[in-house]
Motif scaffolding. Structure first.
Motif, PDB file in Angstrom:
ATOM      1  N   GLU A   1       8.441  13.246  41.607  1.00  0.00           N
ATOM      2  CA  GLU A   1       7.520  12.154  41.908  1.00  0.00           C
ATOM      3  C   GLU A   1       6.612  11.929  40.706  1.00  0.00           C
ATOM      4  N   ILE A   2       6.621  10.718  40.189  1.00  0.00           N
ATOM      5  CA  ILE A   2       5.827  10.358  39.021  1.00  0.00           C
ATOM      6  C   ILE A   2       4.765   9.366  39.454  1.00  0.00           C
ATOM      7  N   TYR A   3       3.528   9.822  39.456  1.00  0.00           N
ATOM      8  CA  TYR A   3       2.426   8.991  39.942  1.00  0.00           C
ATOM      9  C   TYR A   3       1.892   8.072  38.848  1.00  0.00           C
ATOM     10  N   GLY A   4       1.202   7.041  39.290  1.00  0.00           N
ATOM     11  CA  GLY A   4       0.634   6.076  38.345  1.00  0.00           C
ATOM     12  C   GLY A   4       1.697   5.302  37.595  1.00  0.00           C
ATOM     13  N   GLU A   5       2.898   5.231  38.186  1.00  0.00           N
ATOM     14  CA  GLU A   5       4.040   4.554  37.550  1.00  0.00           C
ATOM     15  C   GLU A   5       4.326   5.120  36.151  1.00  0.00           C
ATOM     16  N   GLY A   6       3.883   6.359  35.915  1.00  0.00           N
ATOM     17  CA  GLY A   6       4.124   7.008  34.624  1.00  0.00           C
ATOM     18  C   GLY A   6       3.214   6.532  33.513  1.00  0.00           C
ATOM     19  N   LYS A   7       2.190   5.754  33.839  1.00  0.00           N
ATOM     20  CA  LYS A   7       1.327   5.173  32.802  1.00  0.00           C
ATOM     21  C   LYS A   7       0.130   6.054  32.449  1.00  0.00           C
ATOM     22  N   MET A   8       0.022   7.206  33.084  1.00  0.00           N
ATOM     23  CA  MET A   8      -1.089   8.111  32.796  1.00  0.00           C
ATOM     24  C   MET A   8      -0.783   8.957  31.566  1.00  0.00           C
ATOM     25  N   SER A   9      -1.821   9.550  30.992  1.00  0.00           N
ATOM     26  CA  SER A   9      -1.646  10.483  29.878  1.00  0.00           C
ATOM     27  C   SER A   9      -2.567  11.676  30.077  1.00  0.00           C
ATOM     28  N   ARG A  10      -2.148  12.815  29.539  1.00  0.00           N
ATOM     29  CA  ARG A  10      -2.910  14.049  29.683  1.00  0.00           C
ATOM     30  C   ARG A  10      -2.944  14.800  28.354  1.00  0.00           C
ATOM     31  N   ASP A  11      -4.059  15.483  28.122  1.00  0.00           N
ATOM     32  CA  ASP A  11      -4.203  16.338  26.950  1.00  0.00           C
ATOM     33  C   ASP A  11      -3.741  17.735  27.349  1.00  0.00           C
ATOM     34  N   PHE A  12      -2.453  18.004  27.180  1.00  0.00           N
ATOM     35  CA  PHE A  12      -1.861  19.261  27.634  1.00  0.00           C
ATOM     36  C   PHE A  12      -2.272  20.412  26.718  1.00  0.00           C
ATOM     37  N   THR A  13      -2.620  21.564  27.341  1.00  0.00           N
ATOM     38  CA  THR A  13      -3.051  22.740  26.593  1.00  0.00           C
ATOM     39  C   THR A  13      -2.181  23.924  26.966  1.00  0.00           C
ATOM     40  N   TYR A  14      -1.462  24.473  26.003  1.00  0.00           N
ATOM     41  CA  TYR A  14      -0.594  25.609  26.282  1.00  0.00           C
ATOM     42  C   TYR A  14      -1.433  26.851  26.541  1.00  0.00           C
TER      43      TYR A  14
END
Length: 339
Positions: A207-220
């Motif tokens: 399930e991909i919310y926001g039609e995939g238009k969101m972005s996140r600052d991913f931190t490993y």
């Protein structure tokens, strides 16, 4: 050094505790082992930590003041790292009371005990969610963070405010660090990466919310642990106030209190993230596009400038390497842990 770490059976707490133990420190862990997700995963994390003779664990709730105070007194820590919390943005819509107990009452108990024992440095885990739908990007620690979009974010911002008052009143050196979408091995089953890898592996829809238009600052996770441990050695004081041009230090004028982002400042689109997961798993996902969920924000984007000024580094691990490490861990442990 002696560390008291809450949430050691959780994703981030486990990794922080393990790194400290590997570096030769003593760690007293504290965790409530709540059934928010697979308790077997939490037990496996604690079992791994118990392989170190310098690790001791107390399994109890933050709201249990007697148990918590006794555990801290027994540990006699130099540094307290408070990572335990009721996590999850979406779950806060269903069960806000859990956040009230853990994130507010439990955090207040931590503050009270830190005051009593006179700890040298208190560290508190906050979240990028406190920025809400901030239009000013990247998110800087000095930006307004008083319009939370979820009760989870509200409890974390409230914890920061309570901690500032204690730092001012009782001179407790305190660092509140704001995480940005942490991911990696041993992650929580409710996190997007875990859900995506499991679903793709099982030929199920993601399930991909926001039609995939969101972005996140991913931190490993390894980068985040580096930052937490670096900051643990920098108890806020006027001696380490940052005067670097272009960097706004959040060190309070009223007490030894500082807020620091832990994020790399490299946001990634959600669909690009899905592409990375597909590449790591080795097959395409069945994508189900959905509207944005209540409480979600369109983007997160950290300014890492203060973190870099204080510690000399910032999160750098690329998404392909980080997702690949998670997929490898998942394949090694999914059957063993019934994930």
């Amino acid at each position: 050094m002696r560390y008291f770490v809450t949430g050691t059976a959780g994703f981030i707490g486990f990794h922080v505790a393990r790194r400290l133990l590997q570096e030769g420190h003593e760690v007293a862990g504290f965790d409530g082992m709540t059934p928010y997700y697979n308790v077997g995963l939490k037990e496996a994390r604690h079992a791994a930590l118990k392989q170190f003779p310098a690790f001791k664990a107390t399994e109890s709730m933050l709201e249990d003041t007697v148990s918590l105070e006794q555990a801290v007194m027994n540990a006699d820590p130099d540094v307290m790292i408070h990572l335990a919390a009721q996590a999850g943005v979406r779950y806060s819509l269903d069960n806000p009371k859990a956040y009230l107990g853990s994130n507010l009452v439990g955090s207040w108990n931590i503050l009270e005990i830190a005051r009593k024992v006179g700890v040298k440095h208190l560290m508190l885990a906050s979240t990028s969610s406190v920025y809400g739908a901030n239009d000013d990007i990247p998110f800087e620690e000095g930006h307004r963070a008083d319009e939370p979009l979820t009760f989870y974010a509200a409890t974390k911002k409230s914890m920061e405010l309570m901690a500032h008052s204690y730092a001012h009143l009782y001179k407790i050196p305190t660092t509140a660090f704001r995480f940005f979408t942490v991911y990696g091995p041993w992650g929580r089953p409710d996190m997007a990466l875990f859900k995506f890898v499991k679903a793709i592996s099982d030929d199920q829809e993601i399930e991909i919310y926001g039609e995939g238009k969101m972005s996140r600052d991913f931190t490993y996770i390894d980068d985040l642990v580096d930052s937490v441990i670096d900051l643990s050695n920098i108890a806020p004081s006027e001696d380490n106030r940052v005067y670097e041009e272009g960097v706004q230090d959040t060190l309070s004028r009223q007490g030894p209190f500082r807020v620091v982002n832990i994020g790399g400042g490299t946001p990634l689109g959600l669909l690009d993230f899905v592409d990375a997961v597909e590449n790591a798993v080795g097959k395409p996902a069945k994508r189900k596009m959905l509207p944005m969920q209540m409480g979600d924000v369109p983007r997160t984007f950290a300014s890492p400038d203060l973190l870099a000024a204080l510690t000399g580094r910032k999160p750098e691990t690329g998404i392909a390497a980080g997702v690949g490490a998670f997929v490898e861990w998942y394949r090694d442990h999914s059957r063993e842990l019934a994930l």
